[in-house]
Design a protein around this motif. Structure first.
Motif, PDB file in Angstrom:
ATOM      1  N   LEU A  51       0.860  -1.176   0.000  1.00 45.31           N
ATOM      2  CA  LEU A  51       0.000   0.000   0.000  1.00 45.31           C
ATOM      3  C   LEU A  51       0.896   1.225   0.000  1.00 45.31           C
ATOM      4  O   LEU A  51       1.758   1.371   0.861  1.00 45.31           O
ATOM      5  CB  LEU A  51      -0.908  -0.016   1.236  1.00 45.31           C
ATOM      6  CG  LEU A  51      -1.979   1.055   1.323  1.00 45.31           C
ATOM      7  CD1 LEU A  51      -2.922   0.991   0.135  1.00 45.31           C
ATOM      8  CD2 LEU A  51      -2.764   0.903   2.613  1.00 45.31           C
ATOM      9  N   LEU A  56      -3.233   5.312  -2.637  1.00 42.96           N
ATOM     10  CA  LEU A  56      -4.245   6.014  -1.853  1.00 42.96           C
ATOM     11  C   LEU A  56      -4.684   7.319  -2.519  1.00 42.96           C
ATOM     12  O   LEU A  56      -5.613   7.969  -2.061  1.00 42.96           O
ATOM     13  CB  LEU A  56      -3.716   6.315  -0.450  1.00 42.96           C
ATOM     14  CG  LEU A  56      -3.507   5.115   0.465  1.00 42.96           C
ATOM     15  CD1 LEU A  56      -2.835   5.553   1.760  1.00 42.96           C
ATOM     16  CD2 LEU A  56      -4.814   4.415   0.756  1.00 42.96           C
ATOM     17  N   SER A  72      -6.836   9.086   9.137  1.00 43.98           N
ATOM     18  CA  SER A  72      -8.003   9.108   8.273  1.00 43.98           C
ATOM     19  C   SER A  72      -9.219   9.349   9.162  1.00 43.98           C
ATOM     20  O   SER A  72      -9.664   8.453   9.880  1.00 43.98           O
ATOM     21  CB  SER A  72      -8.120   7.774   7.531  1.00 43.98           C
ATOM     22  OG  SER A  72      -9.309   7.737   6.794  1.00 43.98           O
ATOM     23  N   VAL A 134      -9.036   6.198  -1.095  1.00 50.96           N
ATOM     24  CA  VAL A 134      -8.783   5.801   0.288  1.00 50.96           C
ATOM     25  C   VAL A 134      -9.868   4.856   0.794  1.00 50.96           C
ATOM     26  O   VAL A 134      -9.595   3.896   1.519  1.00 50.96           O
ATOM     27  CB  VAL A 134      -8.657   7.042   1.207  1.00 50.96           C
ATOM     28  CG1 VAL A 134      -8.625   6.658   2.668  1.00 50.96           C
ATOM     29  CG2 VAL A 134      -7.408   7.820   0.845  1.00 50.96           C
TER      30      VAL A 134
END
Length: 186
Positions: A51, A56, A72, A134
């Motif tokens: 990742l 993202l 987040s 995201v």
């Protein structure tokens, strides 16, 4: 050789063999029976799938070349969300001389209230609207630790109750100190 000396000799030989074989047998049993913890030293969860910031949708040049602590945010930043922001901020301050190597980023799906935005900008948080990509990777609010190369390394899930916030901040701090200590980049 007399019978008594043969018994002593055999007993000595058995004791020597036992001293070498017994630890090996015990070690094998400990591994197969899961008697020991396998040396996990990180407090957060290691991100197993690759990742990156690019995946993202975060390709800002201001985020490159430093360690990132990305929170987040949930849809609506309530008191619990603000407490998590405070814990992350306190962990950042506790880094001491390593602070310049780390940036704090808040991904906000909705505009923050004026008071929240002022408080975050006052503490030098970078506030970015949450990219649509995201939501594919993060189903719940999380605190991510990202290395200077843009790879997400660790994930921390904020606690549900406010009593665990202090421990949550300490876990992030412990992970960041360890990563910064062993890192030669950023």
């Amino acid at each position: 050789m007399s019978e008594v000396s043969q018994k002593k000799s055999r007993r000595s030989m058995i004791m020597v063999l036992g001293a070498f074989i017994l630890p090996i047998v015990l070690a094998k049993l400990a591994l197969t029976q899961n008697w020991l913890d396998y040396g996990v030293t990180n407090k957060g969860t290691l991100v197993e799938n690759e990742l990156t910031l690019k995946k993202l949708g975060l390709e800002q040049s201001s985020l490159q070349k430093s360690w990132l602590v990305i929170y987040s945010l949930p849809q609506h930043c309530d008191a619990h969300c603000e407490q998590t922001l405070l814990s992350v901020n306190n962990s950042y301050i506790a880094l001491g001389r390593e602070m310049p190597r780390v940036k704090r980023v808040a991904l906000s799906p909705n505009p923050l209230s004026v008071q929240q935005a002022e408080q975050l900008s006052e503490n030098s948080w970078t506030i970015i609207p949450t990219p649509s990509l995201v939501s594919q990777f993060l189903s719940q609010p999380q605190v991510l630790v990202v290395d200077p190369l843009g790879n997400v390394v660790l994930s921390h899930t904020p606690p549900k109750n406010d009593d665990a916030q202090a421990m949550f901040g300490k876990e992030i701090l412990a992970d960041m100190k360890k990563l910064l200590k062993y890192s030669r980049v950023g």
